[in-house]
Scaffold this motif. Sequence first.
Motif: not given
Length: 330
Positions: A151, A154, A157, A291-292
């Motif tokens: 996470l 990410q 991505e 999210v991070q």
Amino acid sequence: MSLEVPAVAPAPVSRRGRGTTLILVSSACFGSSGTIAKPTMLAGLSPQQVAAARIALAAVVLLLGIGILRPRLLRVRPAEWPLLLGYGLLGVAGVQLCYFVSVNRLPVGIAILLEFTSPVLIALWARFVRRVRLPRTMWLGITLAMLGLALVAQVWEGLSLDSVGFVAGLGGAVCSAAYFLIGEHGATTREPLGMVTWGMVVGAVAVCAISPPWTIPVALLDAPAAFGPWHPPVWVLVVAVALLSTALAYALGTTALRHLPAAVASVIGLLEPIVATATAWALLGEALSWVQLAGALVLLSGATVVQRVHSRQAGQAQPGVGQESPASAP
């Protein structure tokens, strides 16, 4: 990178309060290192130069302080030098270099989170190298930590983080794991503060060989660095990261473990990435996405589970014996 020293017998409440205070301050000092150091890199210093100055200054302070107050801790038997060399090269020089390279390319909060995957690496070392069977709870912690790391990075991505910074951060985790494993072995025969001092000296020699501090332009040291609303000279921040985030942090952490069980201190040590992320946001304007931030909580939860299970297993295997537990040292 927090601190690793043997635990002592359970202390009275008053002593635990003192130990808790000391480890909180130590963790805050350790956690501030990336935020203090990054402006010096933005001003023109390389990560290698910052690491060399930090370790060299801290080594001088520790060597002088221990030499005056507790000189017996500096005695080294010939058979102990291989361990001290490994501790200094990996646990001091390797950790600091990798961390500062990562900080130079990534947000401070992410750099320190990458390093905090070291408990997972230690658990995997125990399983696949030492052939120790891990309980299900520890596998749960490992899974949580890896999910949190995904996470933070990410990965959906295509790994949006800088690749060099990401690899350097994971390199810091590997060196941090080596720091704990070598320290665990060395603490059975040496006083932790003496080992930390010699490790700092060995690390200073190694990093200064790569990037001698005297090659830093004097004019650059006098240049202003952007540190929140202030603009102190670069040399002020270099001295601060060496004395506040290294020498003082190690001294307070070592003292704290005389009053506090290592299993408790290791959990309190998770304050470091929180301090790093918060100070980088407040002073450097570095903000992680939601999210991070969620990934950070998941990663730290997994690391906590792994640390607690490891400490409990170690205590059952060697009842009454001092046991080391990680609290990082970036």
